[in-house]
Design an enzyme around this catalytic site. Structure first.
Site, PDB file in Angstrom:
ATOM      1  N   ASN A 126      15.944  -8.586  10.244  1.00  0.00           N
ATOM      2  CA  ASN A 126      14.637  -8.318  10.845  1.00  0.00           C
ATOM      3  C   ASN A 126      13.610  -9.242  10.191  1.00  0.00           C
ATOM      4  OD1 ASN A 126      12.266  -7.164  11.831  1.00  0.00           O
ATOM      5  ND2 ASN A 126      12.256  -5.578  10.241  1.00  0.00           N
TER       6      ASN A 126
ATOM      7  N   TYR B 178     -22.760 -44.698 -11.730  1.00  0.00           N
ATOM      8  CA  TYR B 178     -23.061 -43.388 -11.155  1.00  0.00           C
ATOM      9  C   TYR B 178     -24.305 -43.497 -10.278  1.00  0.00           C
ATOM     10  CZ  TYR B 178     -24.821 -38.702 -10.512  1.00  0.00           C
ATOM     11  OH  TYR B 178     -25.311 -37.566  -9.932  1.00  0.00           O
TER      12      TYR B 178
ATOM     13  N   ARG C  75       6.194  -8.850  -6.397  1.00  0.00           N
ATOM     14  CA  ARG C  75       7.112  -9.886  -6.875  1.00  0.00           C
ATOM     15  C   ARG C  75       6.456 -11.257  -7.027  1.00  0.00           C
ATOM     16  NH1 ARG C  75      11.478  -8.569  -2.362  1.00  0.00           N
ATOM     17  NH2 ARG C  75       9.664  -7.486  -1.501  1.00  0.00           N
TER      18      ARG C  75
ATOM     19  N   ASN D 190     -31.009 -39.158 -12.366  1.00  0.00           N
ATOM     20  CA  ASN D 190     -31.586 -38.362 -11.279  1.00  0.00           C
ATOM     21  C   ASN D 190     -31.952 -36.944 -11.688  1.00  0.00           C
ATOM     22  OD1 ASN D 190     -28.818 -37.847 -11.603  1.00  0.00           O
ATOM     23  ND2 ASN D 190     -28.649 -37.035  -9.527  1.00  0.00           N
TER      24      ASN D 190
ATOM     25  N   LEU E  50       0.006  -7.045   8.864  1.00  0.00           N
ATOM     26  CA  LEU E  50       0.137  -6.123   7.735  1.00  0.00           C
ATOM     27  C   LEU E  50      -0.069  -6.882   6.428  1.00  0.00           C
ATOM     28  CD1 LEU E  50       3.275  -4.154   8.958  1.00  0.00           C
ATOM     29  CD2 LEU E  50       0.872  -3.914   9.627  1.00  0.00           C
ATOM     30  N   ALA E  51      -1.172  -6.549   5.760  1.00  0.00           N
ATOM     31  CA  ALA E  51      -1.531  -7.339   4.577  1.00  0.00           C
ATOM     32  C   ALA E  51      -2.123  -6.469   3.479  1.00  0.00           C
ATOM     33  CB  ALA E  51      -2.528  -8.427   4.977  1.00  0.00           C
TER      34      ALA E  51
HETATM   35  C1  UD1 Z   1       9.968  -5.795   5.681  1.00  0.00           C
HETATM   36  C2  UD1 Z   1      10.822  -5.026   6.691  1.00  0.00           C
HETATM   37  C3  UD1 Z   1      12.230  -5.590   6.657  1.00  0.00           C
HETATM   38  C4  UD1 Z   1      12.185  -7.073   6.997  1.00  0.00           C
HETATM   39  C5  UD1 Z   1      11.217  -7.815   6.061  1.00  0.00           C
HETATM   40  C6  UD1 Z   1      11.003  -9.223   6.584  1.00  0.00           C
HETATM   41  C7  UD1 Z   1       9.979  -2.730   6.766  1.00  0.00           C
HETATM   42  C8  UD1 Z   1      10.217  -1.330   6.342  1.00  0.00           C
HETATM   43  N1  UD1 Z   1      10.866  -3.641   6.336  1.00  0.00           N
HETATM   44  O1  UD1 Z   1      10.508  -5.571   4.409  1.00  0.00           O
HETATM   45  O2  UD1 Z   1      13.049  -4.934   7.599  1.00  0.00           O
HETATM   46  O3  UD1 Z   1      13.470  -7.630   6.890  1.00  0.00           O
HETATM   47  O4  UD1 Z   1       9.944  -7.163   6.044  1.00  0.00           O
HETATM   48  O5  UD1 Z   1      10.253  -9.969   5.694  1.00  0.00           O
HETATM   49  O6  UD1 Z   1       9.061  -2.976   7.497  1.00  0.00           O
HETATM   50  N2  UD1 Z   1       2.497  -3.768   3.878  1.00  0.00           N
HETATM   51  C9  UD1 Z   1       1.327  -3.058   4.100  1.00  0.00           C
HETATM   52  N3  UD1 Z   1       1.292  -1.746   3.742  1.00  0.00           N
HETATM   53  C10 UD1 Z   1       2.349  -1.098   3.204  1.00  0.00           C
HETATM   54  C11 UD1 Z   1       3.544  -1.829   2.998  1.00  0.00           C
HETATM   55  C12 UD1 Z   1       3.599  -3.150   3.352  1.00  0.00           C
HETATM   56  O7  UD1 Z   1       0.347  -3.590   4.576  1.00  0.00           O
HETATM   57  O8  UD1 Z   1       2.208   0.102   2.943  1.00  0.00           O
HETATM   58  C13 UD1 Z   1       2.545  -5.180   4.236  1.00  0.00           C
HETATM   59  C14 UD1 Z   1       2.757  -6.073   3.042  1.00  0.00           C
HETATM   60  O9  UD1 Z   1       1.512  -6.472   2.488  1.00  0.00           O
HETATM   61  C15 UD1 Z   1       3.523  -7.258   3.634  1.00  0.00           C
HETATM   62  C16 UD1 Z   1       4.237  -6.662   4.834  1.00  0.00           C
HETATM   63  O10 UD1 Z   1       3.621  -5.419   5.101  1.00  0.00           O
HETATM   64  O11 UD1 Z   1       2.671  -8.284   4.059  1.00  0.00           O
HETATM   65  C17 UD1 Z   1       5.723  -6.460   4.581  1.00  0.00           C
HETATM   66  O12 UD1 Z   1       5.887  -5.626   3.455  1.00  0.00           O
HETATM   67  P1  UD1 Z   1       7.011  -5.891   2.386  1.00  0.00           P
HETATM   68  O13 UD1 Z   1       6.902  -4.874   1.347  1.00  0.00           O
HETATM   69  O14 UD1 Z   1       7.036  -7.316   1.970  1.00  0.00           O
HETATM   70  O15 UD1 Z   1       8.302  -5.569   3.292  1.00  0.00           O
HETATM   71  P2  UD1 Z   1       9.777  -6.013   3.026  1.00  0.00           P
HETATM   72  O16 UD1 Z   1      10.370  -5.203   1.949  1.00  0.00           O
HETATM   73  O17 UD1 Z   1       9.843  -7.477   2.872  1.00  0.00           O
HETATM   74 CA    CA Z   2       8.319  -9.116   2.666  1.00  0.00          CA
END
Ligand code: UD1
Ligand code: CA
Length: 451
Positions: free
Chosen positions: A165, A361, A14, A381, A7-8
């Site tokens: 988690n 050089y 932040r 050169n 998931l990226a």
């Molecule tokens: C998430 C978890 C949380 C966990 C934490 C660990 C959920 C709801 N929560 O929270 O339980 O403790 O990670 O680090 O999953 N992303 C997407 N699409 C979106 C939202 C997020 O691709 O719509 C990706 C972000 O780019 C990121 C990852 O998912 O790489 C996690 O998202 P982030 O918003 O950082 O989740 P947390 O609030 O940290």
């Molecule tokens: Ca996160």
């Protein structure tokens, strides 16, 4: 079949950065690269990255190292997984991994895949001192996992839980895709949380397990530049420790920056503040003195590199480089050379046992064996439009402060006198002098000074 969904798509607000979070580097690689590489090492066949914010940069960087799914609006981690439906027909197991977990290791992926055998879902959790804003793992009286509650949705009791988690899971792939549409967004952030699947599967009496990570730092998420530095520190120490256990002497591991692809021979010594990035190898008994910066380069055995920058180049055995030399763009330095201070070599081949000890050089050139390049020699050169080649053959002697206006060849055992600007080739064994003869005017020195 093993698959992974990374998931990226989020911006990583932040981070306070224009660069998408997963493109920030830990050691010498983007966070996402670390995860993709470690998935591959765990024999995951299909790796799908869900991209959204900054996807052009991500796809340009990662190229065909993984597949892509697109999430144009970020409606939560559950919604992101839905976008990876290119995997929906696959059998077997699927890892779901937050893209901001750069330190997660191959062995942990393997353990997670194993823990999922015969059940529907495994959550990788961690016990931490400070649970911060992580999702909390709520367990039943029999210790089985009941649900995950996001920090923003926690009651006071749940906030006290110190099992969190990690955002890394393994699923039975069919069960994952069959249940994604059950996720709803009635929570504090109005998002579709992947974490809701714990409760959803439990309610259907499908088996959900939890695996507690051995090391909480390995699974820590990166949300801001401070956490990025913590991930960097942890991974760097892990890399450095591995090399030290294999016999590399690192004088100050906290001030030594080694990328994940770097390899060392036996009895290498590294002084502080040296950086090794990309594909670097350092041969047996070589010494890297402080403040060296090496990228995609190979260094031979018994060689010393002193405060120098070497990129995309190759240095042989028993060579001394620096202090403050700069070798770049396919420079090849054969064995037993001496490349001294303030020497820049660009696309330059230095033959066996030659030397170029000071302030020089050499660009686009081939220097033979046993050649001496004096102090302050410059290959001219470039004419503003094109680059030309200089060839200096075996045994030649180039005096100090010589300009060699390319293209030209200095033959075997030829000599170019100091201070010459040469524009024509010099045949084997000849001497070229290209400077005015000196005139001494008797007494003129004192006269001038007394004026
Ligand atoms: C998430 C978890 C949380 C966990 C934490 C660990 C959920 C709801 N929560 O929270 O339980 O403790 O990670 O680090 O999953 N992303 C997407 N699409 C979106 C939202 C997020 O691709 O719509 C990706 C972000 O780019 C990121 C990852 O998912 O790489 C996690 O998202 P982030 O918003 O950082 O989740 P947390 O609030 O940290
Ligand atoms: Ca996160």
């Amino acid at each position: 079949m093993k698959s992974a969904i990374i998931l990226a798509a989020g911006k990583g607000t932040r981070m306070n950065s224009d660069i998408p979070k997963v493109m920030h580097k830990v050691c010498d690689q983007e966070m996402l690269s670390h995860i993709v590489n470690n998935c591959k090492k765990a024999n995951v066949q299909r790796v799908v990255t869900v991209v959204g914010y900054g996807k052009d940069l991500i796809m340009d960087t990662m190229k065909d190292k993984c597949e892509y799914a697109h999430q144009d609006v970020q409606l939560g981690t559950g919604h992101a997984v839905m976008m990876a439906d290119t995997l929906s027909k696959e059998q077997g197991y699927t890892l779901v991994i937050n893209g901001d977990c750069p330190c997660i290791q191959t062995e942990t992926f393997e353990e997670l895949l194993k823990a999922c055998e015969g059940i529907e879902m495994v959550v990788l959790t961690a016990i931490v001192k400070d649970a911060r804003t992580y999702g909390r793992v709520v367990r039943n009286a029999d210790n089985s996992i009941e649900k995950i509650v996001e920090y923003k949705d926690c009651n006071e009791q749940e906030k006290l839980i110190n099992e969190i988690n990690t955002g890394i899971y393994c699923f039975n792939n069919q069960v994952l895709f069959d249940n994604l549409q059950c996720i709803q967004s009635n929570n504090a952030q109005n998002e579709f949380y992947i974490t809701d699947l714990v409760e959803i599967l439990n309610k259907k009496n499908l088996k959900v397990g939890a695996l507690i990570a051995k090391c909480s730092e390995e699974v820590a998420g990166v949300n801001d530049c401070y956490e990025l530095s913590l991930a960097n520190e942890w991974l760097q120490m892990k890399i450095n420790k591995k090399h030290m256990l294999e016999g590399v002497t690192i004088i100050d591991p906290k001030a030594t920056y080694i990328g994940s692809e770097v390899t060392f021979g036996k009895d290498v010594t590294i002084y502080p503040n040296s950086h090794f990035k990309g594909n670097v190898h350092i041969g047996d008994n070589s010494v890297i003195l402080p403040n060296s910066f090496l990228i995609n380069s190979t260094i031979g055995a018994n060689t010393t590199i002193d405060s120098s920058r070497i990129t995309d180049s190759k240095v042989g055995d028993e060579v001394s480089v620096g202090p403050n030399a700069h070798l770049r763009m396919n420079t090849v330095v054969e064995n037993k050379n001496r490349i001294g201070n303030f020497v820049e070599l660009k696309n330059c081949k230095m033959g066996y046992n030659s030397r170029c000890a000071h302030l020089t050089y050499l660009g686009d050139c081939e220097i033979g064996a046993n050649v001496n390049i004096g102090c302050g020699v410059v290959t001219v050169n470039y004419d503003g439009k094109n680059k030309f080649k200089t060839i200096v053959m075996d045994g030649a002697f180039i005096g100090s402060n010589v300009n060699m206006i390319a293209p030209l060849t200095v033959g075997k055992n030829a000599v170019v006198a100091a201070g010459s600007t040469i524009t024509k080739s010099v045949a084997d064994g000849d001497m070229a002098i290209a400077r005015d003869r000196q005139t001494n005017l008797e007494g003129y020195g004192s006269k001038y000074k007394n004026k």
